[in-house]
Each structure stands twice: as C-alpha cells, then as structure tokens.
Write a protein that holds these residues in place. Structure first.
Motif, mmCIF file in Angstrom:
data_model
loop_
_atom_site.group_PDB
_atom_site.id
_atom_site.type_symbol
_atom_site.label_atom_id
_atom_site.label_comp_id
_atom_site.label_asym_id
_atom_site.label_seq_id
_atom_site.Cartn_x
_atom_site.Cartn_y
_atom_site.Cartn_z
ATOM 1 N N ASP A 108 0.960 -1.150 -0.573
ATOM 2 C CA ASP A 108 -0.129 -0.005 -0.332
ATOM 3 C C ASP A 108 1.013 1.509 -0.169
ATOM 4 O O ASP A 108 0.977 1.740 1.356
ATOM 5 C CB ASP A 108 -0.924 -0.311 1.277
ATOM 6 C CG ASP A 108 -1.642 1.367 1.481
ATOM 7 O OD1 ASP A 108 -1.771 1.450 0.109
ATOM 8 O OD2 ASP A 108 -2.215 1.208 2.080
ATOM 9 N N GLY A 109 1.118 1.524 -1.101
ATOM 10 C CA GLY A 109 1.703 2.815 -1.612
ATOM 11 C C GLY A 109 3.457 2.933 -2.275
ATOM 12 O O GLY A 109 3.138 1.265 -2.894
ATOM 13 N N VAL A 110 4.002 3.622 -2.794
ATOM 14 C CA VAL A 110 5.315 3.086 -2.903
ATOM 15 C C VAL A 110 6.563 3.479 -2.251
ATOM 16 O O VAL A 110 6.998 4.219 -1.873
ATOM 17 C CB VAL A 110 5.571 3.695 -4.140
ATOM 18 C CG1 VAL A 110 6.912 3.924 -5.514
ATOM 19 C CG2 VAL A 110 3.960 4.087 -5.313
ATOM 20 N N ALA A 111 7.463 2.095 -2.434
ATOM 21 C CA ALA A 111 8.615 2.560 -1.816
ATOM 22 C C ALA A 111 9.729 1.736 -2.998
ATOM 23 O O ALA A 111 9.815 1.615 -4.047
ATOM 24 C CB ALA A 111 8.566 1.610 -0.556
ATOM 25 N N LYS A 112 10.789 2.470 -2.363
ATOM 26 C CA LYS A 112 12.044 2.620 -3.511
ATOM 27 C C LYS A 112 13.246 1.707 -2.403
ATOM 28 O O LYS A 112 13.286 2.373 -1.187
ATOM 29 C CB LYS A 112 12.200 3.668 -4.114
ATOM 30 C CG LYS A 112 13.460 3.225 -4.857
ATOM 31 C CD LYS A 112 14.467 3.982 -5.180
ATOM 32 C CE LYS A 112 13.420 5.754 -6.034
ATOM 33 N NZ LYS A 112 13.774 6.554 -6.676
ATOM 34 N N PHE A 113 13.780 1.235 -2.468
ATOM 35 C CA PHE A 113 14.805 0.389 -2.108
ATOM 36 C C PHE A 113 15.990 0.925 -2.844
ATOM 37 O O PHE A 113 16.540 0.651 -4.169
ATOM 38 C CB PHE A 113 15.050 -1.360 -2.309
ATOM 39 C CG PHE A 113 14.317 -1.223 -0.741
ATOM 40 C CD1 PHE A 113 14.271 -1.396 0.424
ATOM 41 C CD2 PHE A 113 13.171 -2.443 -0.750
ATOM 42 C CE1 PHE A 113 14.199 -2.069 0.992
ATOM 43 C CE2 PHE A 113 12.782 -3.188 0.202
ATOM 44 C CZ PHE A 113 12.834 -2.779 1.128
ATOM 45 N N ARG A 114 17.265 1.490 -2.394
ATOM 46 C CA ARG A 114 18.412 1.764 -3.220
ATOM 47 C C ARG A 114 19.225 1.247 -2.562
ATOM 48 O O ARG A 114 19.499 1.708 -1.463
ATOM 49 C CB ARG A 114 18.868 3.396 -3.516
ATOM 50 C CG ARG A 114 19.874 3.911 -4.344
ATOM 51 C CD ARG A 114 20.329 5.312 -4.256
ATOM 52 N NE ARG A 114 17.920 5.694 -4.141
ATOM 53 C CZ ARG A 114 17.593 6.784 -5.406
ATOM 54 N NH1 ARG A 114 18.777 6.835 -5.718
ATOM 55 N NH2 ARG A 114 16.634 7.510 -5.585
ATOM 56 N N ILE A 115 20.110 0.096 -3.746
ATOM 57 C CA ILE A 115 21.167 -0.481 -2.962
ATOM 58 C C ILE A 115 22.417 0.086 -3.537
ATOM 59 O O ILE A 115 22.266 -0.113 -4.806
ATOM 60 C CB ILE A 115 20.824 -1.866 -3.191
ATOM 61 C CG1 ILE A 115 19.135 -2.625 -3.175
ATOM 62 C CG2 ILE A 115 22.129 -2.775 -3.028
ATOM 63 C CD1 ILE A 115 19.457 -4.539 -3.378
ATOM 64 N N GLU A 116 23.260 0.516 -2.689
ATOM 65 C CA GLU A 116 24.699 1.059 -2.903
ATOM 66 C C GLU A 116 25.297 0.846 -3.944
ATOM 67 O O GLU A 116 25.341 -1.046 -3.982
ATOM 68 C CB GLU A 116 25.594 1.136 -1.886
ATOM 69 C CG GLU A 116 25.057 2.330 -0.917
ATOM 70 C CD GLU A 116 25.923 2.168 0.610
ATOM 71 O OE1 GLU A 116 26.884 1.922 0.585
ATOM 72 O OE2 GLU A 116 25.203 3.110 1.140
ATOM 73 N N ASP A 117 25.819 0.820 -5.177
ATOM 74 C CA ASP A 117 26.254 0.092 -6.393
ATOM 75 C C ASP A 117 25.652 -1.357 -6.785
ATOM 76 O O ASP A 117 26.824 -1.812 -8.130
ATOM 77 C CB ASP A 117 28.043 -0.471 -5.874
ATOM 78 C CG ASP A 117 28.983 0.602 -5.182
ATOM 79 O OD1 ASP A 117 28.541 1.572 -5.256
ATOM 80 O OD2 ASP A 117 29.749 0.382 -4.152
ATOM 81 N N GLU A 118 24.376 -1.124 -6.300
ATOM 82 C CA GLU A 118 23.595 -2.129 -7.786
ATOM 83 C C GLU A 118 22.954 -1.667 -8.158
ATOM 84 O O GLU A 118 22.279 -1.581 -8.996
ATOM 85 C CB GLU A 118 23.604 -3.573 -6.043
ATOM 86 C CG GLU A 118 23.993 -4.050 -5.802
ATOM 87 C CD GLU A 118 25.604 -5.086 -7.109
ATOM 88 O OE1 GLU A 118 23.976 -5.263 -7.065
ATOM 89 O OE2 GLU A 118 26.065 -4.985 -6.339
ATOM 90 N N GLY A 119 21.097 -0.386 -7.207
ATOM 91 C CA GLY A 119 20.977 -0.145 -8.290
ATOM 92 C C GLY A 119 19.635 -0.117 -6.928
ATOM 93 O O GLY A 119 19.592 0.234 -5.850
ATOM 94 N N ALA A 120 18.189 0.127 -7.915
ATOM 95 C CA ALA A 120 17.355 0.579 -7.009
ATOM 96 C C ALA A 120 16.135 -0.785 -7.051
ATOM 97 O O ALA A 120 15.507 -1.101 -8.866
ATOM 98 C CB ALA A 120 16.616 1.513 -7.096
ATOM 99 N N ILE A 121 15.232 -0.464 -6.161
ATOM 100 C CA ILE A 121 13.851 -1.835 -6.762
ATOM 101 C C ILE A 121 12.263 -0.723 -6.389
ATOM 102 O O ILE A 121 12.615 -0.722 -5.231
ATOM 103 C CB ILE A 121 14.095 -3.117 -5.896
ATOM 104 C CG1 ILE A 121 15.509 -3.526 -6.225
ATOM 105 C CG2 ILE A 121 12.819 -3.942 -5.738
ATOM 106 C CD1 ILE A 121 15.842 -4.661 -4.925
ATOM 107 N N ILE A 122 11.718 -0.825 -6.969
ATOM 108 C CA ILE A 122 10.292 -0.240 -6.743
ATOM 109 C C ILE A 122 9.268 -1.511 -5.733
ATOM 110 O O ILE A 122 9.101 -2.463 -6.673
ATOM 111 C CB ILE A 122 9.486 -0.028 -7.910
ATOM 112 C CG1 ILE A 122 10.435 1.783 -8.477
ATOM 113 C CG2 ILE A 122 7.962 0.850 -7.243
ATOM 114 C CD1 ILE A 122 10.733 2.996 -7.216
ATOM 115 N N VAL A 123 8.793 -0.841 -4.731
ATOM 116 C CA VAL A 123 7.475 -1.920 -4.091
ATOM 117 C C VAL A 123 6.526 -1.657 -4.181
ATOM 118 O O VAL A 123 6.511 -0.314 -3.892
ATOM 119 C CB VAL A 123 8.616 -2.103 -3.079
ATOM 120 C CG1 VAL A 123 6.981 -3.487 -2.396
ATOM 121 C CG2 VAL A 123 9.615 -2.480 -3.125
#
Length: 96
Positions: free
Chosen positions: A22-37
């Motif tokens: 419920d919502g939009v979250a972003k994981f930013r992993i150093e030196d790897e990239g990002a993931i949207i949930v």
C-alpha cells in the motif's frame, strides 16, 4: 539489470506473497541499483516513491534474509530513510 537486483526482486516478491504494498517504496542498494515496491509487487526501477530506503548490499541482504530487523538497521545507521516514515514502517512489517 544486475543479478543482485534480480535476486532481490524475487526475494521481495516472495515476502510480499502476492499481496503488493500500500504505497510506493524504493530500495536503493549502494553500487547495485534500485527496486520499486508497490501494489503490483517488487520490480527493478528507479521511479518516484513515497519513501526511499538506502543501504549497502550486506544490510539489504540481512534484512531480506530475516537476519536484521529493518528498524534495528535504521536505528544503528545502516539503513537510511527519506520520505514517508509511515510507509517505511508498513514495509518493515512486511519484511519482518
């Protein structure tokens, strides 16, 4: 897209168990990239989000594996949160 991001997307979708978020979250992993949930689950991406959680790869893996509580990671400075803290707490409950 890196193998790390692919594996992380798979792991997050397993944790979400088809329920989305419920919502939009972003994981930013150093030196790897990002993931949207979001309501559709987890996917690789760097879209705008209600909250962005940033961590190094080891911290992210520990949270996904259940070896590190996201709240503990935040309190110890291993995880930074930018944006809606309520969304971050809802996501932490999914990861726990």
């Amino acid at each position: 897209m890196s193998e790390t991001i692919d594996a992380a997307v798979t792991a997050l979708n397993e944790k979400l168990d088809g329920k989305g978020f419920d919502g939009v979250a972003k994981f930013r992993i150093e030196d790897e990239g990002a993931i949207i949930v979001d309501e559709g689950g987890a996917r690789a991406g760097d879209d705008a989000a209600d909250v962005t959680l940033s961590a190094d790869l080891d911290t992210f893996r520990a949270m996904i594996d259940g070896d590190l509580n996201p709240t503990s990671a935040f309190m110890s400075g291993r995880l930074s949160v930018d944006g809606d803290m309520g969304a971050a707490m809802r996501l932490a409950a999914v990861l726990a």
